[in-house]
Design a protein around this motif. Structure first.
Motif, PDB file in Angstrom:
ATOM      1  N   LEU A  81      87.407 -99.513  -4.566  1.00 32.05           N
ATOM      2  CA  LEU A  81      87.809 -98.506  -5.551  1.00 32.05           C
ATOM      3  C   LEU A  81      88.750 -97.493  -4.915  1.00 32.05           C
ATOM      4  O   LEU A  81      88.459 -96.925  -3.858  1.00 32.05           O
ATOM      5  N   ALA A  82      89.886 -97.248  -5.584  1.00 30.39           N
ATOM      6  CA  ALA A  82      90.874 -96.280  -5.094  1.00 30.39           C
ATOM      7  C   ALA A  82      91.259 -95.326  -6.208  1.00 30.39           C
ATOM      8  O   ALA A  82      91.689 -95.755  -7.288  1.00 30.39           O
ATOM      9  N   TRP A  83      91.117 -94.034  -5.944  1.00 30.21           N
ATOM     10  CA  TRP A  83      91.634 -93.006  -6.842  1.00 30.21           C
ATOM     11  C   TRP A  83      93.056 -92.681  -6.392  1.00 30.21           C
ATOM     12  O   TRP A  83      93.291 -92.433  -5.211  1.00 30.21           O
ATOM     13  N   CYS A  84      93.992 -92.655  -7.345  1.00 24.63           N
ATOM     14  CA  CYS A  84      95.420 -92.510  -7.014  1.00 24.63           C
ATOM     15  C   CYS A  84      96.038 -91.385  -7.822  1.00 24.63           C
ATOM     16  O   CYS A  84      95.717 -91.179  -8.993  1.00 24.63           O
ATOM     17  N   VAL A  85      97.000 -90.686  -7.204  1.00 27.62           N
ATOM     18  CA  VAL A  85      97.559 -89.501  -7.816  1.00 27.62           C
ATOM     19  C   VAL A  85      98.527 -89.810  -8.956  1.00 27.62           C
ATOM     20  O   VAL A  85      98.770 -88.967  -9.813  1.00 27.62           O
ATOM     21  N   GLY A  86      99.105 -90.984  -9.009  1.00 30.21           N
ATOM     22  CA  GLY A  86     100.063 -91.312 -10.061  1.00 30.21           C
ATOM     23  C   GLY A  86     100.222 -92.801 -10.221  1.00 30.21           C
ATOM     24  O   GLY A  86      99.651 -93.601  -9.463  1.00 30.21           O
TER      25      GLY A  86
END
Length: 244
Positions: A81-86
């Motif tokens: 799981l990766a949270w990404c800024v854009g």
């Protein structure tokens, strides 16, 4: 939209090469011959090979596509799981094998999204040396167990010969600036002998503030801190510019 005869209004792009070329392509798709992008990076990435903090992480956080590229050799050691800024960072993360969640904003919007849907476990924030917002501190203050890994640096670069030659002439030049650091480097590198009629497009008020003492004709601030809003701001500026 007011259009200039060939070769179009010069758009001076000072982002790192990959991001600058991506924005140049977006400009050409949207505005065609009305613009002439010139890519002259003021920052160049250098990937680092740090030891990742030990831990069983539930999610990784990326605030740039460059961070994703820097950890490609370590993907097997990272959570899925990766949270990404854009959207661009999310695309890079998916291409590297992550399951990406994206926010179309800045680091503050990313923080708010993580707070609204926190992972079940600790977080590894993967970033560059220089950051404008202390995301790690904010995550920890919220009560999320978080560590960080610094995986790349952005090295300052001089203006390219093409950019310097452009700025010598009394032409209208648009300069989109995406970060306060790039804005400061732009101001430091800007030649004193310039004759350009400079029009700034700033991603935020903070970016514009970093240029307060730079000679310029106009400053347009994007409505949101993302690339689509920067394109909209460029269009607003193109409409407002009165060409000879």
């Amino acid at each position: 939209m007011t259009r200039q005869s060939a070769p179009g209004i010069p758009i001076l792009l000072t982002r790192p090469k990959t991001e600058g070329q991506s924005f140049a392509n977006a400009l050409i798709r949207r505005f065609g011959p009305a613009v002439r992008p010139i890519v002259s990076p003021l920052l160049a990435p250098r990937n680092m090979t740090p030891d990742l903090p030990a831990g069983d992480y539930a999610a990784v956080v990326f605030t740039s596509a460059q961070a994703v590229e820097a950890v490609r050799p370590m993907v097997s050691r990272l959570p899925v799981l990766a949270w990404c800024v854009g959207s661009r960072t999310a695309e890079a993360a998916r291409a590297a094998g992550f399951v990406a969640k994206s926010t179309n904003g800045d680091a503050r919007a990313l923080l708010a999204a993580i707070k609204n849907d926190p992972p079940d476990g600790s977080i590894l924030y993967v970033r560059g040396v220089d950051t404008a917002f202390n995301l790690l501190e904010e995550l920890v203050d919220f009560g999320l167990k978080s560590e960080q890994a610094v995986v790349y640096a952005q090295q300052p670069q001089a203006f390219s010969p093409e950019a310097l030659e452009l700025l010598k002439h009394p032409l209208k030049v648009i300069a989109p600036l995406f970060s306060s650091r790039t804005a400061r480097l732009f101001r430091e590198a800007f030649p004193q002998e310039t004759r350009a009629d400079l029009h700034i497009v700033a991603m935020s008020a903070n970016v514009a503030e970093a240029l307060i003492d730079l000679p310029h004709a106009t400053v347009t601030i994007a409505s949101r801190p993302d690339a689509p809003a920067m394109l909209d701001a460029v269009e607003t500026l193109l409409v407002g510019i009165r060409l000879p």
